[in-house]
Scaffold this motif. Structure first.
Motif, PDB file in Angstrom:
ATOM      1  N   UNK A   6     -37.468  -1.709  -7.044  1.00 13.63           N
ATOM      2  CA  UNK A   6     -36.012  -2.057  -6.609  1.00 13.63           C
ATOM      3  C   UNK A   6     -35.250  -1.966  -7.865  1.00 13.63           C
ATOM      4  N   UNK A   7     -34.107  -1.340  -7.774  1.00 14.35           N
ATOM      5  CA  UNK A   7     -32.950  -1.149  -8.887  1.00 14.35           C
ATOM      6  C   UNK A   7     -32.035  -2.304  -8.833  1.00 14.35           C
ATOM      7  N   UNK A   8     -31.082  -2.304  -9.839  1.00 17.07           N
ATOM      8  CA  UNK A   8     -29.950  -3.561  -9.755  1.00 17.07           C
ATOM      9  C   UNK A   8     -29.120  -3.519  -8.460  1.00 17.07           C
ATOM     10  N   UNK A   9     -29.078  -2.536  -7.507  1.00 11.97           N
ATOM     11  CA  UNK A   9     -28.586  -2.744  -6.355  1.00 11.97           C
ATOM     12  C   UNK A   9     -29.675  -3.189  -4.950  1.00 11.97           C
ATOM     13  N   UNK A  10     -30.770  -3.295  -5.400  1.00 16.37           N
ATOM     14  CA  UNK A  10     -31.770  -3.674  -4.488  1.00 16.37           C
ATOM     15  C   UNK A  10     -32.003  -2.172  -3.578  1.00 16.37           C
ATOM     16  N   UNK A  11     -32.151  -0.975  -4.328  1.00 16.54           N
ATOM     17  CA  UNK A  11     -32.268   0.116  -3.546  1.00 16.54           C
ATOM     18  C   UNK A  11     -34.022   0.452  -4.192  1.00 16.54           C
ATOM     19  N   UNK A  12     -34.539   0.755  -3.209  1.00 12.72           N
ATOM     20  CA  UNK A  12     -35.924   1.179  -3.509  1.00 12.72           C
ATOM     21  C   UNK A  12     -35.903   2.645  -4.324  1.00 12.72           C
ATOM     22  N   UNK A  13     -36.448   2.966  -5.473  1.00 14.06           N
ATOM     23  CA  UNK A  13     -36.372   3.970  -6.082  1.00 14.06           C
ATOM     24  C   UNK A  13     -37.662   5.123  -5.765  1.00 14.06           C
ATOM     25  N   UNK A  14     -37.469   6.400  -5.327  1.00 15.85           N
ATOM     26  CA  UNK A  14     -38.663   7.069  -5.010  1.00 15.85           C
ATOM     27  C   UNK A  14     -38.920   8.201  -6.165  1.00 15.85           C
ATOM     28  N   UNK A  28     -35.221   0.566   4.523  1.00 16.64           N
ATOM     29  CA  UNK A  28     -34.881   1.290   3.285  1.00 16.64           C
ATOM     30  C   UNK A  28     -36.417   1.469   2.537  1.00 16.64           C
ATOM     31  N   UNK A  29     -37.607   0.716   2.933  1.00 20.92           N
ATOM     32  CA  UNK A  29     -38.846   1.132   2.218  1.00 20.92           C
ATOM     33  C   UNK A  29     -39.359   2.396   2.863  1.00 20.92           C
ATOM     34  N   UNK A  30     -38.874   3.101   3.794  1.00 24.76           N
ATOM     35  CA  UNK A  30     -39.408   4.386   4.218  1.00 24.76           C
ATOM     36  C   UNK A  30     -39.117   5.275   3.395  1.00 24.76           C
ATOM     37  N   UNK A  31     -38.029   5.153   2.463  1.00 21.96           N
ATOM     38  CA  UNK A  31     -37.647   6.118   1.675  1.00 21.96           C
ATOM     39  C   UNK A  31     -37.958   5.788   0.129  1.00 21.96           C
ATOM     40  N   UNK A  32     -39.044   4.892   0.047  1.00 21.99           N
ATOM     41  CA  UNK A  32     -39.363   4.507  -1.236  1.00 21.99           C
ATOM     42  C   UNK A  32     -40.415   5.532  -2.143  1.00 21.99           C
ATOM     43  N   UNK A  33     -41.114   6.121  -1.310  1.00 28.82           N
ATOM     44  CA  UNK A  33     -42.178   7.283  -1.644  1.00 28.82           C
ATOM     45  C   UNK A  33     -43.519   6.451  -2.227  1.00 28.82           C
TER      46      UNK A  33
END
Length: 361
Positions: free
Chosen positions: A304-312, A332-337
């Motif tokens: 999770x980055x600083x904006x609470x986005x999952x990073x793929x 969101x987790x569907x796009x986490x890879x």
């Protein structure tokens, strides 16, 4: 006359009973048949299931949806990108100075817990840098006391940690991992894991003693690169006796430590798979060693980055999802890879609560 009348009444009563019994049998057979046929209809492609039609394609979509619902068992939250070190291979660089407000960060952590999170790891940047460690301490306290997470951990370079932080928040922290790539100060200078004249090694030993004193499991992380790949760290690791020694192969991430838009140029730090394996073989006697090659590392972490986005990271860069604060964890987790199988294969799930480690303090 009475005899025949009574006999007739008995015969009529028996006939009614027989008819009722026959109706009961017919109804039972009908119910059983209906149940059997409904089971067959349910599993037969293209026939009715209630009021709808279920095709093979529909069932495949349902199965894919189930497979795509991943559980965020272990999450790495990089809540800040700012750092006081300049490690040349850093793959989560200071591209922004943004940090979520405390209550928003707590809201996101609560969403993760409700989605199945068992372990949270706070990282950066340098997590002790923001608000002199108070922001981090409050998150640690919230995750352990309010969310009742089995494991709360931190990865830090150790330079900003004070004993009073342990006194205030140590009870709620399970694991503290300190990054240390070399036990030679000159090598640390070349890598950039240093600040001024401070000794990274001396500080590492000081933090080790605090972990022992305040009952926090101590861990070491090392990134193996061109500057330390020939070093033998066995004696130093055995002396420090961490619960885990995580050894990473230097990894390139486009836009972070490689490519035109990157803040670091890590190409000169990269080693081959063979060089990494030779380093591991040299340290094979160290029982706490946990190796992670680039193959294992790239897709097996939920970041999770600083904006609470999952990073793929599948394409060699960090492609962000939408924030869990906006769309929820499931979306969101569907796009986490995220590769759950590789997460388990690399030993991502282990005894991570200090209450279960049975350590001798």
């Amino acid at each position: 006359m009475r005899y025949w009348s009574g006999l007739k009444m008995k015969f009529s009563s028996a006939l009614v009973s027989l008819r009722l019994l026959l109706q009961l049998c017919i109804r039972t057979v009908h119910d059983i048949s209906a149940s059997l046929f409904s089971t067959v209809w349910y599993w037969t492609p293209g026939v009715c299931r209630g009021a709808s039609v279920v095709s093979t394609a529909d069932r495949e979509v349902d199965q894919k949806e189930v497979q795509n619902v991943m559980t965020p068992t272990s999450v790495n939250y990089h809540f800040t990108r700012k750092c006081n070190y300049k490690c040349g291979f850093c793959f989560h660089t200071a591209k922004t100075s943004f940090v979520l407000p405390l209550e928003e960060a707590k809201r996101g952590l609560k969403l993760l817990k409700e989605s199945g999170m068992e372990k949270i790891n706070f990282s950066g940047g340098e997590p002790f840098l923001h608000d002199k460690g108070e922001f981090l301490g409050k998150l640690v306290q919230f995750c352990k006391q309010d969310l009742q997470l089995p494991s709360v951990s931190i990865v830090s370079n150790g330079s900003m940690i004070k004993e009073k932080w342990f006194q205030k928040y140590g009870d709620d922290l399970d694991i503290l991992a300190i990054s240390c790539d070399s036990f030679d100060e000159a090598t640390n200078q070349l890598i950039g894991r240093t600040q001024g004249r401070k000794s990274h090694i001396e500080n590492l030993h000081k933090i080790r003693s605090w972990c022992q004193q305040y009952k926090v499991a101590f861990k070491i992380n090392s990134v193996i690169n061109t500057f330390n790949v020939d070093e033998d760290m066995t004696e130093n690791i055995l002396q420090l006796n961490p619960v885990r020694w995580k050894v990473f192969q230097c990894l390139l991430i486009d836009g972070e430590n490689a490519g035109e838009a990157a803040l670091r140029e890590a190409e000169r730090f990269v080693i081959s798979e063979q060089m990494f394996q030779e380093f591991l073989e040299r340290h094979s006697s160290v029982s706490c060693l946990v190796p992670e090659s680039n193959e294992k590392m790239r897709n097996s972490y939920l970041i999770l980055d600083e904006y609470m986005r999952f990073l793929d990271c599948r394409e060699g860069r960090k492609d962000p999802s939408k924030s869990i604060l906006d769309v929820g964890v499931k979306e969101a987790i569907r796009f986490s890879g995220f590769d759950e199988k590789m997460f388990l294969k690399r030993g991502g799930k282990y005894v991570w609560s200090k209450a279960d480690m049975r350590l001798e303090w």
